[in-house]
Design an enzyme around this catalytic site. Structure first.
Site, PDB file in Angstrom:
ATOM      1  N   ILE A  77       0.824  -1.209   0.000  1.00 17.53           N
ATOM      2  CA  ILE A  77       0.000   0.000   0.000  1.00 17.53           C
ATOM      3  C   ILE A  77       0.860   1.263   0.000  1.00 17.53           C
ATOM      4  CG2 ILE A  77      -1.627   1.328   1.422  1.00 17.53           C
ATOM      5  CD1 ILE A  77      -2.870  -1.441   2.148  1.00 17.53           C
ATOM      6  N   SER A 202      -6.060  -0.328  10.427  1.00 20.58           N
ATOM      7  CA  SER A 202      -6.564  -1.627   9.978  1.00 20.58           C
ATOM      8  C   SER A 202      -7.942  -1.853  10.563  1.00 20.58           C
ATOM      9  CB  SER A 202      -5.625  -2.742  10.440  1.00 20.58           C
ATOM     10  OG  SER A 202      -6.248  -4.014  10.334  1.00 20.58           O
ATOM     11  N   TYR A 227      -1.328  -6.304  17.153  1.00 29.08           N
ATOM     12  CA  TYR A 227      -1.502  -5.472  15.955  1.00 29.08           C
ATOM     13  C   TYR A 227      -2.843  -4.736  16.013  1.00 29.08           C
ATOM     14  CZ  TYR A 227      -1.584  -4.272  10.949  1.00 29.08           C
ATOM     15  OH  TYR A 227      -1.642  -3.610   9.746  1.00 29.08           O
ATOM     16  N   LYS A 231      -3.431  -0.648  16.205  1.00 29.57           N
ATOM     17  CA  LYS A 231      -4.241   0.097  15.245  1.00 29.57           C
ATOM     18  C   LYS A 231      -5.357   0.877  15.941  1.00 29.57           C
ATOM     19  CE  LYS A 231      -1.727  -0.959  11.819  1.00 29.57           C
ATOM     20  NZ  LYS A 231      -0.997   0.058  11.057  1.00 29.57           N
ATOM     21  N   THR A 262      -1.128  -7.849   0.070  1.00 24.53           N
ATOM     22  CA  THR A 262       0.173  -7.194   0.064  1.00 24.53           C
ATOM     23  C   THR A 262       1.240  -8.186   0.526  1.00 24.53           C
ATOM     24  OG1 THR A 262      -0.009  -6.444   2.357  1.00 24.53           O
ATOM     25  CG2 THR A 262      -0.940  -5.008   0.658  1.00 24.53           C
TER      26      THR A 262
END
Length: 340
Positions: A77, A202, A227, A231, A262
């Protein structure tokens, strides 16, 4: 008369507190609701459906002469964002950890966009020392920064500690993002009232409330949960920045790209990538809203807002019990400042 064999009785007593049960059910609800909502909206089919409402003119604007800094820009991205900005005339500074990969990415974008104003800046976003060194060098250019895109991110599934002693996910996703933004503020102020900071979060943050346990010191470590927590912090930080610096002519926005195929996702979440093979978005589709946010007149945007597929969206799932947790952001900011 035959005697019967003695019977053995096994009794298992399970004790569980109501609080633990409630937390288990809440986590299960968040995960289930996120999965269902995500499958309908975050996949390629969701993007194609939402794109029916896009205005093509929104992406036709040129931004020649504007200076844009994109972190984590050599792939995925970040690369798609840098390419999209360069193709619209911007001067793009690609902040990458790996010099060789960064040079390759810069060369490809210069060639494909015919824009030679694309430059490499080497910086390890997991190191506060490196970020301070980079921002100090960059300030010597004495140029206004019109757009800062905080894209660099990592999902380490096992606990990894940086050379500075921080848990790796936190170091890049939270402390790195915070340090980069705070240290670039003087250059962003130079381009006000058009300056903006765009942070790539995210949808996974829907599963996590804000917590002051920034480095996951309590309980068994989970990279995926960490994670998501990171976020969530980015979303709350964006609110805080919008409130704190609202009078400086800088807009702060956070977005999420949906589920995109990705290199980072393939490496960190191989099972997820395989299970949704063919259904994930491209990097370009994931970067679409980042570029859109960079191009739109600020009066059309809400500073502190959370965006997805070119629209402001809720920051909390219904019944997710995450909204009140944002009150912890002041304590988190104090902690982050102490690490800088």
């Amino acid at each position: 008369m035959q005697s019967s064999a003695p019977k053995a009785t096994l009794r298992i007593h399970i004790r569980i507190s109501l609080q633990s049960l409630a937390m288990f059910l809440l986590k299960a609800w968040r995960s289930t609701a996120f999965g269902a909502y995500g499958y309908l909206n975050f996949t390629k089919s969701g993007f194609l459906e939402h794109s029916k409402n896009f205005n093509p003119e929104d992406m036709a604007r040129r931004i020649d002469g504007k200076n844009c800094v994109v972190t984590g820009a050599n792939s995925g991205i970040g690369y798609a964002t840098a390419h999209g900005l360069a193709s619209r005339g911007a001067t793009v500074y690609m902040v990458c950890r790996n010099k060789g990969r960064g040079e390759d990415a810069v060369s490809k974008i210069q060639s494909s966009t015919n824009n030679q104003n694309v430059h490499l800046e080497v910086c390890d976003l997991s190191s506060v020392h490196d970020i301070k060194s980079f921002t100090s060098r960059f300030k010597e250019k004495d140029i206004p920064v019109h757009v800062l895109v905080n894209n660099a991110g990592v999902l380490e599934n096992t606990r990894v500690t940086t050379s500075e002693g921080y848990e790796m996910n936190f170091a890049v996703n939270v402390l790195g993002t915070y340090s980069m933004t705070e240290l670039m503020l003087p250059l962003l102020e130079k381009s006000q009232p058009d300056a903006r900071v765009i942070t790539v979060a995210s949808g996974g943050m829907y599963t996590a409330p804000l917590t002051t346990d920034l480095q996951f010191t309590s309980g068994e470590f989970s990279g995926v949960e960490q994670y998501a927590r990171n976020k969530r912090v980015q979303v709350a930080l964006t609110e805080k920045w919008a409130e704190k610096y609202g009078d400086k002519g800088i807009g702060f926005y956070v977005m999420h790209p949906g589920w995109a195929a990705t290199p980072g996702v393939a490496t960190s979440l191989p099972s997820f990538s395989k299970s949704l093979e063919g259904k994930l978005r491209t990097s370009e589709e994931g970067a679409d809203t980042v570029i859109w946010l960079a191009l739109q007149p600020k009066e059309k945007l809400v500073s502190g807002g959370f965006y997805f597929d070119r629209a402001e969206v809720p920051k909390h799932l219904p019944l997710g019990a995450t909204k009140s947790s944002h009150a912890a952001i002041d304590s988190i900011v104090d902690t982050l400042n102490s690490f800088m």
